[in-house]
Design an enzyme around this catalytic site. Structure first.
Site, mmCIF file in Angstrom:
data_model
loop_
_atom_site.group_PDB
_atom_site.id
_atom_site.type_symbol
_atom_site.label_atom_id
_atom_site.label_comp_id
_atom_site.label_asym_id
_atom_site.label_seq_id
_atom_site.Cartn_x
_atom_site.Cartn_y
_atom_site.Cartn_z
ATOM 1 N N ASP A 78 -1.706 5.938 6.648
ATOM 2 C CA ASP A 78 -2.143 7.252 5.930
ATOM 3 C C ASP A 78 -3.460 7.700 6.717
ATOM 4 O O ASP A 78 -3.397 8.938 6.602
ATOM 5 C CB ASP A 78 -2.437 6.669 4.493
ATOM 6 C CG ASP A 78 -1.369 6.510 3.715
ATOM 7 O OD1 ASP A 78 -0.196 6.229 4.328
ATOM 8 O OD2 ASP A 78 -1.307 6.746 2.693
ATOM 9 N N CYS A 119 -0.522 -2.105 4.481
ATOM 10 C CA CYS A 119 -1.026 -0.880 4.223
ATOM 11 C C CYS A 119 -0.210 -0.126 3.046
ATOM 12 O O CYS A 119 0.656 -0.633 2.642
ATOM 13 C CB CYS A 119 -1.292 -0.185 5.535
ATOM 14 S SG CYS A 119 -2.586 -0.933 6.344
ATOM 15 N N ASP A 120 -0.788 0.993 2.883
ATOM 16 C CA ASP A 120 -0.759 1.727 1.641
ATOM 17 C C ASP A 120 0.842 1.732 1.009
ATOM 18 O O ASP A 120 1.106 1.262 -0.136
ATOM 19 C CB ASP A 120 -0.931 3.191 1.661
ATOM 20 C CG ASP A 120 -2.528 3.248 1.828
ATOM 21 O OD1 ASP A 120 -2.965 2.427 2.455
ATOM 22 O OD2 ASP A 120 -2.999 4.456 1.486
ATOM 23 N N CYS A 191 -8.125 -1.095 5.406
ATOM 24 C CA CYS A 191 -9.161 -0.294 5.372
ATOM 25 C C CYS A 191 -10.134 -1.068 4.188
ATOM 26 O O CYS A 191 -9.826 -1.106 2.947
ATOM 27 C CB CYS A 191 -9.244 1.193 5.025
ATOM 28 S SG CYS A 191 -8.514 2.079 6.482
ATOM 29 N N GLU A 442 -0.992 12.704 0.103
ATOM 30 C CA GLU A 442 -2.423 12.164 -0.273
ATOM 31 C C GLU A 442 -3.534 13.026 0.598
ATOM 32 O O GLU A 442 -3.509 13.200 1.720
ATOM 33 C CB GLU A 442 -2.279 10.696 0.214
ATOM 34 C CG GLU A 442 -3.519 9.899 -0.180
ATOM 35 C CD GLU A 442 -3.469 8.435 -0.107
ATOM 36 O OE1 GLU A 442 -3.033 7.577 -0.677
ATOM 37 O OE2 GLU A 442 -4.006 8.200 1.188
ATOM 38 N N SER A 468 -6.348 10.016 -2.153
ATOM 39 C CA SER A 468 -6.413 8.619 -1.677
ATOM 40 C C SER A 468 -7.085 7.861 -2.510
ATOM 41 O O SER A 468 -7.975 8.235 -3.348
ATOM 42 C CB SER A 468 -7.299 8.760 -0.039
ATOM 43 O OG SER A 468 -7.667 7.625 0.055
#
Length: 554
Positions: A78, A119-120, A191, A442, A468
């Protein structure tokens, strides 16, 4: 075993011959076949190391008496996709991942699954696939990135995005921004803040689909490799006992996950993803339950972007299980639910203690008495909108100001960097929803720019797209119905006054209803931004954000 359909009996001699072409032995084929779904690639920091996790998981499968067979999925970063056409593909990739796993599993007859995301969109996609397929499955994520450090201050990706806004406002030099770039993202992993990826990895534990530690053990720790081995071994136990994802992901489990969500102050995107996962599990979840659970759940953690702590600090404080233990003191968690450990939640937290009450506040001394996420409704969002309440400055919990209307993220960014946004403004970014985006982009860049310029306590942002998990400030997303479907956000005009009252759950456009009716009569849907390829098909098939932006059968 499910895999008997591809390996048992003389009729399956050709099938076994193909397995043997890959080097599998009769002894391996006699064992349960476990699919190891690896989303490793060389473009996502959270996924660069997942081959190590997959190899550990496969070792665990073999130790427990199974045969692991690995296959891949895609994964979008992302951060790298942010603020250009790439972000149109991020949420849309969630459905591709879930569908591809379904195709591989149904085509090849696996007995169980070890799912390796980080991840996302990859985490919820794999949970959606697990719920849809309903064969024994376990999630083992790649773990969080270590926070950067400069002059004693913790850094993460959000620090760099906000630095861009600070440079634009003359509050930081480009040289200082370069040092942020060098220092912020210190290791592989998802992250470092309580952004969407880590939110979903933590909520996987709360749902019962990941082992304790799944959400918080840092990516670079040896403990993460040991956890992967345990996950690989544990899936054989789930196969043997016939424990399936829908046995675990019950309505009560989703209520637990939402409760932990509120206590942790997770990303607002968690609402979108939990709704989609629940849909696949056959569990009804509407947005109203969010506020019900928020009212009774205290916010115990303020992790970046809401505070200075990062996921490694939550790990050191006892992790997700310690948060669950703290919530259990007020009977806010259903402790009798099964998990992939083979034990119920009560047994899982039996010996757990909170090791740092600054990171995980005591239940009787929370940051706030209500949860970290709120759903707003009103004539601007009849079907709801979502805000990360825990990351909103107290000054902005109630706000009234003039609308500054933009029909794309790019237009809004141009105005923000052009210093055309004033204190008190309400920035409206529309036609960025699931259909309109398409893909419900996002938007970290506009929110970070506002924060970096020091306006996050004076300017609100509204969108039918998403913000986000790294976003802070009065950033209200998921406005439904979206503009592309003729929702009221499409009728807002420059200078209209918008009222935001987060404590009361209100989002109102202060325009006379008859005037809005007249505007609606003159409204026509704009041409789709993308007319060919996957995103064109996605736009035609996707539901609204309040339904989880899942595919509808059309």
């Amino acid at each position: 075993m499910i895999s008997d359909r591809v390996k048992k009996g003389y009729e399956r001699t050709p099938h076994r011959s193909l397995f043997k072409a890959m080097g599998y032995t009769n002894e391996e084929l006699a064992l349960p076949i476990i699919g190891v779904v690896n989303s490793q690639n060389e473009i996502v920091p959270g996924h660069i190391h997942l081959d190590t996790i997959a190899n550990a998981a496969k070792s665990g499968v073999r130790m427990a008496g199974g045969t692991p067979i690995e296959f891949p999925t895609i994964g979008v970063c992302d951060g790298i996709a942010m603020n250009h056409v790439g972000m149109n593909y991020s949420l849309a990739s969630r459905e591709l991942i879930a569908d591809s796993i379904e195709a591989m599993v149904m085509a090849h007859g696996f007995d169980g699954l070890v799912l390796i995301p980080n991840c996302d969109k990859i985490v919820p996609a794999m949970l959606m696939a697990a719920a849809r397929l309903n064969i024994p499955a376990i999630i083992i994520s790649g773990g969080p990135m270590l926070a950067g450090r400069r002059k004693g201050k913790g850094l993460d990706l959000n620090s760099v995005f906000e630095g861009v806004g600070a440079v634009n406002a003359g509050k930081m030099t480009e040289e200082e921004l370069y040092h942020l770039e060098e220092d912020a993202c210190r290791s592989c992993g998802s992250c470092a803040g309580m952004f969407t990826a880590n939110s979903m990895n933590c909520l996987t534990e709360a749902l019962g689909m990941g082992l304790p530690g799944n959400g918080t053990v840092p990516a670079v720790y040896a403990e993460r490799i040991r956890l992967a081995k345990k996950a690989g071994a544990k899936v054989l136990e789930l196969v043997k006992k016939g424990i399936r994802p829908r046995d675990i992901m019950t309505p009560e489990a989703f209520q637990n996950a939402l409760t932990v969500d509120m206590a942790l102050g997770c990303s607002s995107n968690s609402v979108l993803h939990l709704t989609a996962i629940a849909h696949e599990a056959g569990v009804e979840m509407n947005l109203d339950i969010i506020n019900e659970i928020s009212k009774r759940t205290p916010n115990l953690c303020k992790l970046s972007p809401a505070g200075e702590y990062h996921i490694e600090d939550l790990y050191e404080a006892g992790g997700v299980q310690a948060v669950i233990k703290e919530l259990s003191q007020r009977d806010l968690i259903n402790l009798d639910l099964p998990t992939v450990t083979g034990k119920d939640i009560k047994k899982n937290i039996e010996d757990v203690i909170v090791l740092d009450h600054d990171v995980i506040r005591p239940i009787d001394n929370p940051h706030s008495s209500t949860g970290g996420i709120a759903v707003l409704r009103g004539n601007l969002a009849p079907d709801g909108a979502v805000v990360k309440r825990s990351a909103v400055a107290p000054e902005m919990l109630e706000h009234k100001g003039p609308a500054r209307v933009f029909d794309s993220e790019e237009e809004a960014i141009s105005a923000i960097f052009g210093k055309k946004i004033q204190k008190g403004d309400v920035v409206v970014i529309r036609y960025e929803g699931p259909k309109g985006g398409p893909g419900m982009k996002e938007m970290l860049s506009p929110t970070s720019a506002i924060a970096g310029m020091g306006l996050d306590k004076e300017v609100a942002l509204l969108t039918d797209g998403r913000f986000s998990g790294a976003t802070r400030g009065a950033s209200i997303g998921h406005i439904s119905p979206e503009a592309m479907e003729g929702g009221p956000i499409a009728l807002v005009q420059e200078g209209d006054i918008i009222l935001i009252n987060i404590p009361e759950g209100k989002l109102e456009l202060l325009v006379d209803s008859k005037e809005l009716e007249q505007r609606a009569k003159g409204w026509n849907a704009p041409e789709p931004k993308i007319k060919t390829g996957y995103l064109a098909r996605y736009s035609r098939m996707v539901s609204s954000a309040d339904k989880g932006a899942v595919f509808t059968l059309k």
